[in-house]
Design an enzyme around this catalytic site. Structure first.
Site, short mmCIF file in Angstrom:
data_model
loop_
_atom_site.label_atom_id
_atom_site.label_comp_id
_atom_site.label_asym_id
_atom_site.label_seq_id
_atom_site.Cartn_x
_atom_site.Cartn_y
_atom_site.Cartn_z
N ASP A 146 -3.97 7.95 7.39
CA ASP A 146 -3.83 7.29 6.09
C ASP A 146 -5.19 6.77 5.65
O ASP A 146 -6.06 6.51 6.47
CB ASP A 146 -2.81 6.14 6.18
CG ASP A 146 -2.26 5.78 4.80
OD1 ASP A 146 -2.31 6.66 3.89
OD2 ASP A 146 -1.80 4.65 4.61
N GLU A 147 -5.38 6.64 4.35
CA GLU A 147 -6.67 6.23 3.78
C GLU A 147 -7.77 7.19 4.24
O GLU A 147 -8.87 6.77 4.62
CB GLU A 147 -7.02 4.78 4.16
CG GLU A 147 -5.94 3.76 3.87
CD GLU A 147 -5.56 3.65 2.40
OE1 GLU A 147 -6.36 4.09 1.56
OE2 GLU A 147 -4.46 3.16 2.10
N GLN B 56 -9.78 8.99 2.79
CA GLN B 56 -11.05 8.98 2.04
C GLN B 56 -12.13 8.11 2.69
O GLN B 56 -13.30 8.29 2.42
CB GLN B 56 -10.83 8.54 0.58
CG GLN B 56 -10.51 7.07 0.36
CD GLN B 56 -9.03 6.71 0.54
OE1 GLN B 56 -8.23 7.56 0.89
NE2 GLN B 56 -8.67 5.46 0.33
N CYS C 55 2.11 6.15 -15.01
CA CYS C 55 1.12 5.42 -15.79
C CYS C 55 1.65 4.01 -16.09
O CYS C 55 2.77 3.86 -16.62
CB CYS C 55 0.80 6.16 -17.10
SG CYS C 55 -0.38 5.26 -18.13
N TYR D 293 -6.31 -2.44 -9.17
CA TYR D 293 -6.16 -1.05 -9.62
C TYR D 293 -4.83 -0.83 -10.32
O TYR D 293 -3.84 -1.52 -10.04
CB TYR D 293 -6.23 -0.10 -8.42
CG TYR D 293 -7.55 -0.14 -7.69
CD1 TYR D 293 -8.65 0.59 -8.15
CD2 TYR D 293 -7.71 -0.93 -6.55
CE1 TYR D 293 -9.87 0.55 -7.47
CE2 TYR D 293 -8.92 -0.97 -5.86
CZ TYR D 293 -9.99 -0.23 -6.33
OH TYR D 293 -11.19 -0.27 -5.67
C1 LIG Z 1 -9.56 4.12 -6.61
C2 LIG Z 1 -10.27 3.38 -5.53
C3 LIG Z 1 -9.56 2.78 -4.51
N1 LIG Z 1 -10.18 2.12 -3.52
C4 LIG Z 1 -9.41 1.49 -2.43
C5 LIG Z 1 -8.32 0.59 -2.87
C6 LIG Z 1 -7.33 0.66 -1.75
O1 LIG Z 1 -7.73 -0.28 -0.76
C7 LIG Z 1 -7.50 2.08 -1.23
C8 LIG Z 1 -6.44 3.03 -1.71
O2 LIG Z 1 -5.19 2.65 -1.23
P1 LIG Z 1 -3.80 3.45 -1.54
O3 LIG Z 1 -3.13 3.47 -0.20
O4 LIG Z 1 -4.12 4.80 -2.04
O5 LIG Z 1 -3.05 2.63 -2.50
O6 LIG Z 1 -8.77 2.52 -1.69
C9 LIG Z 1 -11.56 2.03 -3.51
O7 LIG Z 1 -12.15 1.45 -2.60
N2 LIG Z 1 -12.28 2.61 -4.54
C10 LIG Z 1 -11.68 3.28 -5.54
O8 LIG Z 1 -12.39 3.80 -6.45
#
Ligand SMILES: Cc1cn([C@H]2C[C@H](O)[C@@H](COP(=O)(O)O)O2)c(=O)[nH]c1=O
Ligand SMILES: Nc1ncnc2c1ncn2[C@@H]1O[C@H](COP(=O)(O)OP(=O)(O)O)[C@@H](O)[C@H]1O
Length: 353
Positions: free
Chosen positions: A234-235, A237, A291, A319
């Site tokens: 998860d997460e 990215q 949205c 967000y």
């Molecule tokens: C768009 C965006 C998000 N984040 C961060 C905010 C949250 O902590 C996570 C995403 O969590 P989710 O499980 O998808 O709801 O990412 C960020 O740091 N920067 C961004 O641009």
């Protein structure tokens, strides 16, 4: 200028020698700088010719000694090194992973070989042996769940993890028949604590929270890591080593990897390496949220604050999911975001009084 030659042949899987030689050439070309060494890679029965790679520093990267033939190509680590180099180029190919591949080296004394391909003195023959049957069945898979915030990515991940954990296993079936699932999340995301993957509406499952996958592997240890059939992330990215980890786990370790994460940040830029995985994934699902302004499908995440750094951990306070129209109509979104924020703050201060 020193010259080294690598002769690649394969006894078990037709075509692999050529494939391997071709990849070696491109890998070595990439690793090579300009300088004083030269390498020839060639494979019989494959129209490769004698690809030539001239370079300076590849000796240490792929185990070739500086201008003096080949060193350290006895399989094991050096073999793995080449596999890693190939993997980081983004090559995922079922059936051609070098699982259980063994490379042997033989230094020539210059005598001509019986197949007519003679090795010159100082040249080295590299024999790559692959156990064909181990390719397909040990290969794992990569499944991607992408989308903006609040799209249900973590929910989908937990659902998949639960399905995998109980796949083909009625509750009374012996433990050894169940698929063992590990959930991993980035320790950057501490919104709902670190001990579990938690969805925005409260579903949760225990997880390892780590800064990167090297730490995850070190934390669980080799023995336990090998026992995991499925790794849920998860997460995704936030992991800088996401791509390499997923590819190695699926290509060489037989794992089913399910990775959930944001495909884009608040400015719709690529976020981490989640989208890089698309081209090596078995399945990709892009989820949409609703949205917050108009209720239409939302593909983007709008940041309500004026902060500009890429990473800001937060939820609905920072967000909101938006559709294309309301993402592009930024001012409208900002206004609406302000309204939502003010309403939020007013509600909070009323509660505080
Ligand atoms: C768009 C965006 C998000 N984040 C961060 C905010 C949250 O902590 C996570 C995403 O969590 P989710 O499980 O998808 O709801 O990412 C960020 O740091 N920067 C961004 O641009
Ligand atoms: N704007 C929102 N604010 C807070 N929660 C939301 C919002 N939109 C949807 N949700 C809830 O979040 C759930 C999805 O949570 P989750 O799976 O954690 O999403 P993701 O991981 O994609 O951020 C939805 O089922 C819904 O209940």
């Amino acid at each position: 200028m020193g010259t080294s030659s690598v002769f690649v042949k394969n006894a078990c899987v037709p075509g692999v020698s050529g494939l391997l030689a071709g990849r070696l050439v491109s890998t070595l070309h990439q690793l090579a700088g300009s300088g004083s060494n030269a390498l020839s890679v060639f494979a019989p029965g494959f129209n490769l010719g004698r690809a030539r790679c001239e370079g300076r520093s590849w000796g240490s990267s792929v185990g070739l000694a500086n201008g003096a033939g080949v060193a350290g190509w006895g399989g094991g680590d050096s073999c793995r090194q080449v596999r890693r180099s190939l993997a980081t180029q983004g090559e995922k190919k079922r059936g051609c992973g070098a699982r259980r591949g063994v490379m042997k080296q033989k230094r020539s004394n210059g005598a001509a070989k019986s197949d007519g391909v003679g090795l010159m003195a100082g040249e080295v023959e590299v024999t790559a042996t692959f156990e064909a049957e181990s390719y397909q069945d040990k290969c794992g898979s990569i499944h991607l769940i992408l989308g903006p915030m609040f799209a249900g990515k973590s929910t989908a991940l937990l659902k998949r993890a639960q399905e995998e954990a109980s796949a083909g296993s009625p509750c009374n079936s012996p433990r050894k028949f169940r698929r063992r699932v590990a959930l991993v999340k980035s320790d950057k995301d501490s919104r709902y604590g670190l001990s579990a993957v938690v969805t925005h509406d409260g579903l949760q499952m225990p997880c390892y929270a780590v800064p990167d996958f090297a730490t995850f592997k070190a934390q669980v240890g080799d023995k336990l890591y090998k026992e995991f059939d499925v790794i849920g992330i998860d997460e995704a990215q936030f992991f800088t080593d996401l791509y390499d980890f997923c590819l190695t786990a699926a290509d060489y370790e037989g794992k089913t990897v399910i990775a959930a994460g944001l495909d884009g940040d608040f400015l719709r830029r690529k976020f981490g390496s989640t989208v890089d995985l698309v081209r090596v994934a078995d399945t990709v699902v892009k989820l949409a949220s609703r949205c917050e302004i108009c209720g239409k499908p939302a593909l983007f995440t709008f940041r309500k604050t004026l902060d500009i750094q890429t990473t800001i951990i937060g939820g609905a306070d920072v967000y909101m999911p938006v559709c294309r129209q309301h993402y592009v109509g930024g001012q409208l979104v900002v206004d609406s975001a302000c309204t939502v924020l003010e309403a939020h703050q007013a509600a909070h201060s009323r509660k505080d009084c």
